[in-house]
Scaffold this motif. Sequence first.
Motif, PDB file in Angstrom:
ATOM      1  N   ARG A   1      -0.053  -7.143  -4.722  1.00 58.33           N
ATOM      2  CA  ARG A   1      -1.094  -6.753  -3.777  1.00 58.33           C
ATOM      3  C   ARG A   1      -2.391  -7.495  -4.062  1.00 58.33           C
ATOM      4  O   ARG A   1      -3.150  -7.824  -3.148  1.00 58.33           O
ATOM      5  CB  ARG A   1      -1.328  -5.236  -3.804  1.00 58.33           C
ATOM      6  CG  ARG A   1      -2.224  -4.777  -2.638  1.00 58.33           C
ATOM      7  CD  ARG A   1      -2.330  -3.282  -2.549  1.00 58.33           C
ATOM      8  NE  ARG A   1      -3.128  -2.725  -3.634  1.00 58.33           N
ATOM      9  CZ  ARG A   1      -3.486  -1.444  -3.710  1.00 58.33           C
ATOM     10  NH1 ARG A   1      -3.085  -0.590  -2.768  1.00 58.33           N
ATOM     11  NH2 ARG A   1      -4.202  -1.005  -4.725  1.00 58.33           N
TER      12      ARG A   1
ATOM     13  N   SER B   1       1.097  -3.929  -7.927  1.00 60.24           N
ATOM     14  CA  SER B   1      -0.361  -4.143  -7.976  1.00 60.24           C
ATOM     15  C   SER B   1      -0.682  -5.627  -8.061  1.00 60.24           C
ATOM     16  O   SER B   1      -1.620  -6.118  -7.426  1.00 60.24           O
ATOM     17  CB  SER B   1      -0.971  -3.415  -9.179  1.00 60.24           C
ATOM     18  OG  SER B   1      -0.874  -2.021  -9.035  1.00 60.24           O
TER      19      SER B   1
ATOM     20  N   GLU C   1       0.596   4.005  -3.044  1.00 59.54           N
ATOM     21  CA  GLU C   1       0.157   5.375  -2.743  1.00 59.54           C
ATOM     22  C   GLU C   1       1.083   6.391  -3.407  1.00 59.54           C
ATOM     23  O   GLU C   1       0.669   7.491  -3.752  1.00 59.54           O
ATOM     24  CB  GLU C   1       0.159   5.601  -1.228  1.00 59.54           C
ATOM     25  CG  GLU C   1      -1.012   4.924  -0.509  1.00 59.54           C
ATOM     26  CD  GLU C   1      -0.835   4.919   1.002  1.00 59.54           C
ATOM     27  OE1 GLU C   1       0.162   5.512   1.487  1.00 59.54           O
ATOM     28  OE2 GLU C   1      -1.677   4.327   1.695  1.00 59.54           O
ATOM     29  N   ARG C   2       2.339   6.005  -3.580  1.00 58.23           N
ATOM     30  CA  ARG C   2       3.333   6.901  -4.161  1.00 58.23           C
ATOM     31  C   ARG C   2       3.604   6.609  -5.631  1.00 58.23           C
ATOM     32  O   ARG C   2       4.069   7.480  -6.354  1.00 58.23           O
ATOM     33  CB  ARG C   2       4.648   6.778  -3.361  1.00 58.23           C
ATOM     34  CG  ARG C   2       4.517   7.371  -1.965  1.00 58.23           C
ATOM     35  CD  ARG C   2       5.499   6.769  -0.981  1.00 58.23           C
ATOM     36  NE  ARG C   2       5.375   7.385   0.333  1.00 58.23           N
ATOM     37  CZ  ARG C   2       4.390   7.087   1.201  1.00 58.23           C
ATOM     38  NH1 ARG C   2       3.479   6.186   0.876  1.00 58.23           N
ATOM     39  NH2 ARG C   2       4.323   7.701   2.366  1.00 58.23           N
TER      40      ARG C   2
ATOM     41  N   PRO D   1       1.303   4.662  -8.218  1.00 62.24           N
ATOM     42  CA  PRO D   1       0.124   3.845  -8.561  1.00 62.24           C
ATOM     43  C   PRO D   1       0.256   3.042  -9.848  1.00 62.24           C
ATOM     44  O   PRO D   1      -0.514   2.102 -10.064  1.00 62.24           O
ATOM     45  CB  PRO D   1      -1.003   4.879  -8.667  1.00 62.24           C
ATOM     46  CG  PRO D   1      -0.320   6.184  -8.891  1.00 62.24           C
ATOM     47  CD  PRO D   1       0.990   6.095  -8.182  1.00 62.24           C
TER      48      PRO D   1
ATOM     49  N   ASN E   1       0.839  -1.210   0.000  1.00 60.28           N
ATOM     50  CA  ASN E   1       0.000   0.000   0.000  1.00 60.28           C
ATOM     51  C   ASN E   1       0.869   1.254   0.000  1.00 60.28           C
ATOM     52  O   ASN E   1       0.571   2.236  -0.704  1.00 60.28           O
ATOM     53  CB  ASN E   1      -0.912   0.021   1.234  1.00 60.28           C
ATOM     54  CG  ASN E   1      -2.096  -0.927   1.098  1.00 60.28           C
ATOM     55  OD1 ASN E   1      -2.442  -1.360  -0.005  1.00 60.28           O
ATOM     56  ND2 ASN E   1      -2.716  -1.257   2.210  1.00 60.28           N
ATOM     57  N   PHE E   2       1.921   1.230   0.797  1.00 62.16           N
ATOM     58  CA  PHE E   2       2.838   2.366   0.887  1.00 62.16           C
ATOM     59  C   PHE E   2       3.406   2.708  -0.486  1.00 62.16           C
ATOM     60  O   PHE E   2       3.489   3.879  -0.875  1.00 62.16           O
ATOM     61  CB  PHE E   2       3.971   2.010   1.864  1.00 62.16           C
ATOM     62  CG  PHE E   2       5.010   3.086   2.027  1.00 62.16           C
ATOM     63  CD1 PHE E   2       4.860   4.078   2.989  1.00 62.16           C
ATOM     64  CD2 PHE E   2       6.149   3.106   1.233  1.00 62.16           C
ATOM     65  CE1 PHE E   2       5.819   5.066   3.150  1.00 62.16           C
ATOM     66  CE2 PHE E   2       7.112   4.098   1.383  1.00 62.16           C
ATOM     67  CZ  PHE E   2       6.947   5.080   2.349  1.00 62.16           C
TER      68      PHE E   2
END
Length: 232
Positions: A170, A167, A158-159, A161, A154-155
């Motif tokens: 995740r 992705s 967020e910076r 994408p 996520n970290f």
Amino acid sequence: FISLRYAFLITLAIIISSSVSYSSEDKIEKAKKLIEQQSKFNDAIVLLKKEVKKDPADANTWYWLSIASWKMNKFKETTQAMEKAFKLGLESSKHLTGYDTLGWVKYYSSEPGQSLTYFNKALKIKNDFINSVKGRGFVYILLNKPDKALLDLNFILERSPRNYDVSLKRGWTNYLLGNYTQAIADFNSVISKDKNSFNNDEAMVGRGWTYFFLKQFDKALADFNKAFPRIA
């Protein structure tokens, strides 16, 4: 006359010493350009190996030899050279990338425990170093710690994408955690935007399994039918 002759010899020795030192530094700079600007990694390795034979106690040369070896996927040589650099007192400004490099080598060598140790050492120096956060997130997946992996992934997203490798990871992490809606969203972002066909196929497999556990069997089968022939 003797003192003048002695002074001359000292001056000559200093000049020769400075010349040799400059020559060595110049060759390391050349190796850096071969690595960073020209992607001629093997040429850099040949050059740096000659330099470490001349001065095996120079930590900087071992460091760059490790970086060049890493670019060639020579994991054993990368590890040996970087460990040598640290033992010889590698300058602190290179510790971050040194630990990060060792972290990735251990990750691809299927040594997640050691990989995690090195990534944590890098992040102790700079806690938002993206490459090491990414590596640690990937390692947490291997160590079956998806909750911790999700925090790191996520970290990054967020910076950055558009980091579709992250992705994809995740998506699998959310799948493992039972976050199926979020998993589908991650897999969809890879399928729709990533031009890497391998990532696309893996994302389609991941989405297929997610649909399967949501009991949406027609959608699952459609994804499997699209992905598996290409993977096979």
